[in-house]
Design an enzyme around this catalytic site. Structure first.
Site, PDB file in Angstrom:
ATOM      1  N   ASP A   1      24.323  55.182  43.435  1.00 11.88           N
ATOM      2  CA  ASP A   1      25.520  55.972  43.714  1.00 11.88           C
ATOM      3  C   ASP A   1      25.628  57.119  42.724  1.00 11.88           C
ATOM      4  O   ASP A   1      25.523  56.911  41.507  1.00 11.88           O
ATOM      5  CB  ASP A   1      26.776  55.110  43.584  1.00 11.88           C
TER       6      ASP A   1
ATOM      7  N   ASP B   1      33.427  45.040  44.343  1.00  9.89           N
ATOM      8  CA  ASP B   1      33.622  46.036  43.278  1.00  9.89           C
ATOM      9  C   ASP B   1      33.877  45.322  41.954  1.00  9.89           C
ATOM     10  O   ASP B   1      34.894  44.644  41.790  1.00  9.89           O
ATOM     11  CB  ASP B   1      34.811  46.936  43.614  1.00  9.89           C
TER      12      ASP B   1
ATOM     13  N   GLU C   1      31.763  54.711  53.442  1.00 10.94           N
ATOM     14  CA  GLU C   1      31.571  54.438  54.864  1.00 10.94           C
ATOM     15  C   GLU C   1      32.394  55.385  55.725  1.00 10.94           C
ATOM     16  O   GLU C   1      33.492  55.802  55.342  1.00 10.94           O
ATOM     17  CB  GLU C   1      31.975  52.993  55.181  1.00 10.94           C
TER      18      GLU C   1
ATOM     19  N   HIS D   1      33.731  43.569  62.402  1.00 11.20           N
ATOM     20  CA  HIS D   1      33.355  42.601  63.416  1.00 11.20           C
ATOM     21  C   HIS D   1      34.463  41.636  63.808  1.00 11.20           C
ATOM     22  O   HIS D   1      34.341  40.922  64.813  1.00 11.20           O
ATOM     23  CB  HIS D   1      32.152  41.783  62.930  1.00 11.20           C
TER      24      HIS D   1
ATOM     25  N   THR E   1      26.065  48.211  58.617  1.00 15.75           N
ATOM     26  CA  THR E   1      26.229  47.075  57.718  1.00 15.75           C
ATOM     27  C   THR E   1      26.281  45.753  58.478  1.00 15.75           C
ATOM     28  O   THR E   1      26.169  45.703  59.691  1.00 15.75           O
ATOM     29  CB  THR E   1      27.514  47.223  56.886  1.00 15.75           C
TER      30      THR E   1
ATOM     31  N   GLU F   1      22.000  47.333  56.174  1.00 12.88           N
ATOM     32  CA  GLU F   1      22.158  46.631  54.910  1.00 12.88           C
ATOM     33  C   GLU F   1      23.028  45.411  55.137  1.00 12.88           C
ATOM     34  O   GLU F   1      23.719  45.306  56.154  1.00 12.88           O
ATOM     35  CB  GLU F   1      22.777  47.538  53.848  1.00 12.88           C
ATOM     36  N   ASN F   2      22.981  44.467  54.208  1.00  7.90           N
ATOM     37  CA  ASN F   2      23.852  43.299  54.288  1.00  7.90           C
ATOM     38  C   ASN F   2      25.232  43.660  53.774  1.00  7.90           C
ATOM     39  O   ASN F   2      25.396  44.538  52.928  1.00  7.90           O
ATOM     40  CB  ASN F   2      23.272  42.115  53.515  1.00  7.90           C
ATOM     41  N   ALA F   3      26.254  42.966  54.277  1.00  6.32           N
ATOM     42  CA  ALA F   3      27.633  43.254  53.899  1.00  6.32           C
ATOM     43  C   ALA F   3      28.103  42.423  52.714  1.00  6.32           C
ATOM     44  O   ALA F   3      28.962  42.849  51.951  1.00  6.32           O
ATOM     45  CB  ALA F   3      28.566  43.024  55.091  1.00  6.32           C
ATOM     46  N   LEU F   4      27.542  41.227  52.569  1.00  5.13           N
ATOM     47  CA  LEU F   4      27.951  40.289  51.524  1.00  5.13           C
ATOM     48  C   LEU F   4      26.723  39.833  50.743  1.00  5.13           C
ATOM     49  O   LEU F   4      25.591  39.978  51.219  1.00  5.13           O
ATOM     50  CB  LEU F   4      28.661  39.082  52.151  1.00  5.13           C
TER      51      LEU F   4
ATOM     52  N   ARG G   1      23.006  43.238  46.409  1.00  3.04           N
ATOM     53  CA  ARG G   1      22.777  44.278  45.453  1.00  3.04           C
ATOM     54  C   ARG G   1      22.060  43.666  44.282  1.00  3.04           C
ATOM     55  O   ARG G   1      22.102  42.457  44.078  1.00  3.04           O
ATOM     56  CB  ARG G   1      24.133  44.878  45.069  1.00  3.04           C
TER      57      ARG G   1
END
Length: 535
Positions: A139, A187, A272, A385, A427, A468-471, A505
């Site tokens: 980032d 975060d 996003e 979702h 995502t 990408e994965n969300a969790l 991450r």
């Protein structure tokens, strides 16, 4: 398995049949028979082929020597006068090479624009390199680089970071992060918007998104000021463009040598493209429907003008009966089955609300495409979702995606991405519908159908898709779902492979022995280097 298609891509007769059957099964609207594929011959005509059509197709997943991976789009036909695209056989598709990137920690660069812990980062990058990853994502925080004064940029920490990445022969995805960090899931640090922007917000809080109760959200700037010179004489678009031009100029060497392979442009909260409809700081909890975020004075003026253009002055205000952040669709007049969302006013409002989102993406991506010529740009779209298996899709509507059983909300967004040569990054690719039904049965969630709708729409329109994965994701089951979405042939589904996967991450838990072993196996399978289970 049948190919899932959005309603707008289904033939009229099929639409009628699906709408008739939907009352008994809402999920049927996203399931339709796969279309015949067309192959154009040298004369420009076409013929339909089905799965049994046999062509002499050379494998695309490996080179002729079986060692050097080839692009998933590198198809070679030996078909006489016929040429064109059809999917390779499953045996070829599952061995295609899909690059894997890993997101760096949110605090990799500190508030002084320095690499937080370069020695530890180098060790972590070496471990990732040993696992075979292709690169990392970082980032570039607006709130760090342009913090104190407008047009005064600090890039020193990023130059140091990028050099560390280059020295290890890793590639780099860069995110233009025009949002605040902190307050959302995952975060672990706080990086506010630039101080000078917050000072403007102190006297004019309408530069932020606002809900119906007047709560301002300083995660990012409202799209209502994209073309309003309220940021010390500049519009939001001018601010974004100046930031991106400075980055492109100051970091030129990493573009020239190919270290930077992609620039993802932040378009909203969490980077996003969506409204900040479900902020945890306002008390939202999963699976609340969220709230519309259009009550700053700039967006309200836009709404009034849209209503007046239709000679409907009574449409100038936001919708009524929409509940609160944690309401359920069936508890509201607007989102309940056959509720006001489908009235003439509801259709007007949702069209306007979603068009504001689309127009923002159009403007910013046009600038990014011009500034980063020769480099792939991308936009991230959130996977909202929950409440997908309802008539209204309430949580998607509040987030700005006008997607329900009667309207495809993703095709217009994807069309804008294609217009500007942008790649879609979607995502929640690791989420399981059955697991969500067990853990949150009240949420009417269906991440798998949502993913497949977005992917098939993208392929129909003709843009590359990354995910990408969300969790946090460490287990084999989660990785298997990623693989099945990345390589549809694994589940005998027709579709194209993803062009890239970015893992959320880098963290100490990833390097725990069992977790890292699973991750390395996953990377090998994404690269087509390992045997796949048939299960």
């Amino acid at each position: 398995m049948a190919l899932a298609l959005p309603l707008s891509l289904v033939q009229p007769r099929q639409q009628a049949q699906l709408m008739t059957s939907f009352a008994s099964s809402p999920s049927k609207i996203h399931s339709a028979a796969p279309p015949l594929r067309h192959i154009s011959n040298s004369a420009g005509s076409s013929r339909s082929v089905n799965r049994s059509t046999i062509l002499d197709v050379k494998p695309c997943g490996r080179s002729s020597h079986g060692t050097t991976p080839m692009s998933a789009s590198s198809f070679c036909f030996a078909t006489g006068a016929t040429s064109g695209y059809i999917a390779c056989s499953p045996d070829d598709d599952v061995y295609a090479y899909i690059p894997v990137y890993v997101m760096l920690p949110l605090g990799t660069i500190n508030k002084n624009c320095e690499v937080s812990n370069p020695n530890r980062l180098c060790n972590d990058l070496r471990l990732l390199k040993s696992a075979g990853v292709d690169g990392v994502m970082a980032d570039c925080w607006w709130g760090i680089v342009e913090d104190q004064q407008p047009r005064e940029y600090r890039w020193s920490g990023y130059k140091h970071l990028f050099q560390l990445i280059k020295d290890l022969d890793l590639k780099l995805q860069v995110v233009m992060s025009f949002h605040r960090c902190g307050g959302n899931v995952g975060d672990d640090i706080a990086i506010p918007l630039p101080e000078w922007v917050r000072e403007v917000g102190n006297t004019n809080p309408d530069i932020y998104f606002t809900d119906k109760d007047g709560n301002h959200n300083d995660e990012c700037l409202t799209w209502g000021i994209d073309q309003e010179p309220v940021l010390l004489g500049r519009t939001a678009l001018e601010v974004y463009a100046d930031f991106m031009r400075s980055f492109r100029t100051e970091i030129d060497e990493f573009f020239q040598d190919g270290t930077i392979t992609e620039v993802q442009v932040g378009l909203g909260p969490c980077g996003e493209l969506r409204y900040p409809a479900y902020p945890m700081e306002n008390g939202w909890t999963y699976p609340g429907i969220g709230e519309f975020q259009c009550y700053d004075k700039y967006l309200m003026r836009s709404m009034r003008e849209a209503a007046q253009a239709r000679c409907r002055r009574h449409w100038e205000n936001g919708p009524q009966g929409v509940g609160t952040y944690n309401s359920r669709p069936y508890d509201t007049e607007f989102f309940q089955d056959r509720g006001e969302y489908n009235s003439k006013y509801g259709i007007f409002f949702l069209n306007w609300y979603s068009q504001i989102l689309i127009d923002h993406a159009d403007r910013v991506l046009m600038l990014a495409n011009s500034i980063f010529q020769g480099t792939q740009i991308a936009a991230k779209v959130a996977g909202v979702h929950w409440w997908y298996n309802t008539y209204s899709h309430a949580s998607e509507l509040t987030a700005g995606f006008y997607n329900n059983i009667q309207h495809d909300g993703y095709a217009p967004i994807i069309a804008v991405l294609k217009k500007h040569g942008a790649q879609l990054n979607f995502t929640c690719v690791e989420l399981s519908t059955s697991k969500h039904k067990e853990e949150f049965p009240e949420a009417m969630s269906d991440p798998e159908d949502l993913i497949w709708q977005v992917l098939t729409t993208s392929w129909q329109i003709g843009i590359p898709v990354a995910c990408e994965n969300a969790l946090p994701c460490f287990g084999r089951d989660d990785y298997q779902r990623v693989l099945e979405n990345a390589k549809p042939a694994l589940k005998k589904r027709e579709g194209k492979n993803l062009v890239r996967f970015t893992y959320l991450r880098l963290c100490p838990t990833l390097f725990e022995e069992q977790n890292f072993t699973e991750f390395k196996q996953f990377v090998k399978k994404m690269h087509g280097e390992d045997v796949f289970d048939d299960s």
